[in-house]
Design a protein around this motif. Structure first.
Motif, short mmCIF file in Angstrom:
data_model
loop_
_atom_site.label_atom_id
_atom_site.label_comp_id
_atom_site.label_asym_id
_atom_site.label_seq_id
_atom_site.Cartn_x
_atom_site.Cartn_y
_atom_site.Cartn_z
N TYR A 126 35.32 7.88 25.37
CA TYR A 126 34.86 8.79 24.33
C TYR A 126 33.39 8.52 24.04
O TYR A 126 32.90 7.40 24.16
CB TYR A 126 35.64 8.57 23.03
CG TYR A 126 37.10 8.97 23.09
CD1 TYR A 126 38.05 8.17 23.72
CD2 TYR A 126 37.52 10.16 22.51
CE1 TYR A 126 39.38 8.54 23.78
CE2 TYR A 126 38.86 10.55 22.56
CZ TYR A 126 39.77 9.73 23.19
OH TYR A 126 41.10 10.11 23.24
N GLN A 149 30.63 8.83 20.83
CA GLN A 149 30.54 9.01 19.39
C GLN A 149 29.09 8.96 18.94
O GLN A 149 28.39 7.98 19.20
CB GLN A 149 31.35 7.94 18.64
CG GLN A 149 31.43 8.20 17.14
CD GLN A 149 32.37 7.27 16.42
OE1 GLN A 149 32.65 6.17 16.88
NE2 GLN A 149 32.86 7.68 15.26
N PRO A 176 34.67 10.64 17.33
CA PRO A 176 34.58 10.49 18.79
C PRO A 176 34.93 11.79 19.50
O PRO A 176 35.77 12.56 19.02
CB PRO A 176 35.62 9.40 19.10
CG PRO A 176 35.82 8.68 17.81
CD PRO A 176 35.64 9.70 16.75
N LEU A 210 33.12 4.66 23.53
CA LEU A 210 34.35 3.90 23.27
C LEU A 210 35.29 4.04 24.46
O LEU A 210 35.44 5.13 25.00
CB LEU A 210 35.08 4.46 22.05
CG LEU A 210 34.30 4.67 20.76
CD1 LEU A 210 35.19 5.33 19.71
CD2 LEU A 210 33.80 3.34 20.24
N ILE A 232 47.89 4.40 21.53
CA ILE A 232 46.54 4.19 22.03
C ILE A 232 45.85 3.11 21.23
O ILE A 232 46.08 2.97 20.02
CB ILE A 232 45.74 5.51 21.96
CG1 ILE A 232 44.41 5.40 22.70
CG2 ILE A 232 45.54 5.97 20.53
CD1 ILE A 232 43.74 6.74 22.94
N PHE A 281 41.83 1.45 20.76
CA PHE A 281 40.42 1.73 21.03
C PHE A 281 39.61 0.44 21.06
O PHE A 281 39.86 -0.48 20.27
CB PHE A 281 39.84 2.64 19.94
CG PHE A 281 40.29 4.06 20.01
CD1 PHE A 281 41.44 4.46 19.36
CD2 PHE A 281 39.57 4.99 20.73
CE1 PHE A 281 41.87 5.78 19.42
CE2 PHE A 281 39.99 6.31 20.80
CZ PHE A 281 41.14 6.71 20.15
N LYS A 339 35.76 -1.29 20.45
CA LYS A 339 34.82 -1.11 19.35
C LYS A 339 33.57 -0.35 19.79
O LYS A 339 32.75 0.04 18.96
CB LYS A 339 34.43 -2.47 18.76
CG LYS A 339 35.60 -3.15 18.08
CD LYS A 339 35.22 -4.51 17.54
CE LYS A 339 36.45 -5.18 16.94
NZ LYS A 339 36.14 -6.55 16.45
#
Lengths: 110, 113
Positions: free
Chosen positions: A36, A38, A44, A89, A98, A100, A102
């Motif tokens: 992703y 962001q 995101p 990410l 899911i 994630f 950091k």
């Protein structure tokens, strides 16, 4: 416990070069690995997904590799541009659950 | 394109107030999620829902509750806001089992004073 590690330090890359970001994980066997983007103050945005049985996936200037033996994914942006500057990410998913990382902050320098 | 809309971009509330954060998605997704994101801590899952009137606790549910009366709407409720709930709140949705990513809203920056 499950752990995702992304480089916490910002990555500075000269415009036009390839940026490579790393995602390592432990104690997990994801079915999918996702990346992703962001931007500051925003949610995101999904970029790419790669399955556990895939080694590599491409989308325009983006390339993702997935090595389930090393438990690592590499995310490449070729011909990088200042507009690619953002936090990226990685995320691991199995059975609709899911987790994630950091994120790694990427700066493309003009 | 799937759209996830969060009702407010910025909110300022007082300690002890009851706070409602609304999230609406327009693509008939079954699964919806609420996260908070803080510097150095990443995204942390508060609650999620796989169906109408269904809810499951995530990793940090304390001080929060949720409501899902309609498929497209998932609300996060802070029963009595506290300063440690100052954060960026992100809603996301997904269709289960499909191999594409989560769609996030733009986020609500909540400040509790």
């Amino acid at each position: 416990s499950q752990k995702i590690e992304q480089n916490s330090e910002a990555l500075n890359i000269q415009e036009g070069k390839t940026a490579t970001l790393t995602c390592n994980y432990t104690n997990y066997s994801p079915a999918y690995l996702q990346w992703y983007r962001q931007d500051p103050g925003r949610g995101p945005v999904f970029l790419l997904l790669i399955r556990e049985n895939e080694k590599e996936k491409r989308k325009e200037r983006l390339k993702v590799t997935f090595d389930t033996t090393l438990k690592q994914s590499l995310f490449h942006i070729t011909a990088s541009q200042p507009a690619d500057s953002a936090t990226y990410l990685c995320a691991l998913e199995r059975d609709d659950k899911i987790i994630f990382g950091k994120g790694t902050r990427l700066h493309i320098l003009p | 394109d799937v759209k996830v809309t969060q009702s407010s971009r910025y909110l300022v509330k007082r300690t002890g107030e009851k706070v409602f954060l609304e999230c609406v998605q327009d693509m008939d997704h079954e699964n919806m999620f609420w996260y908070r994101q803080d510097p150095g801590l990443g995204l942390r899952l508060i609650y999620f829902s796989y169906d109408v009137k269904m809810k499951e606790k995530g990793d940090i549910p304390e001080g929060y509750s949720v409501s899902r009366e309609k498929k497209e709407r998932f609300s996060l409720i802070l029963e009595s806001a506290s300063t440690n709930q100052t954060s960026m709140y992100l809603c996301a949705s997904k269709t289960p089992g499909q191999n594409y990513g989560y769609t996030f809203g733009s986020g609500t920056r909540l400040t509790v004073v």
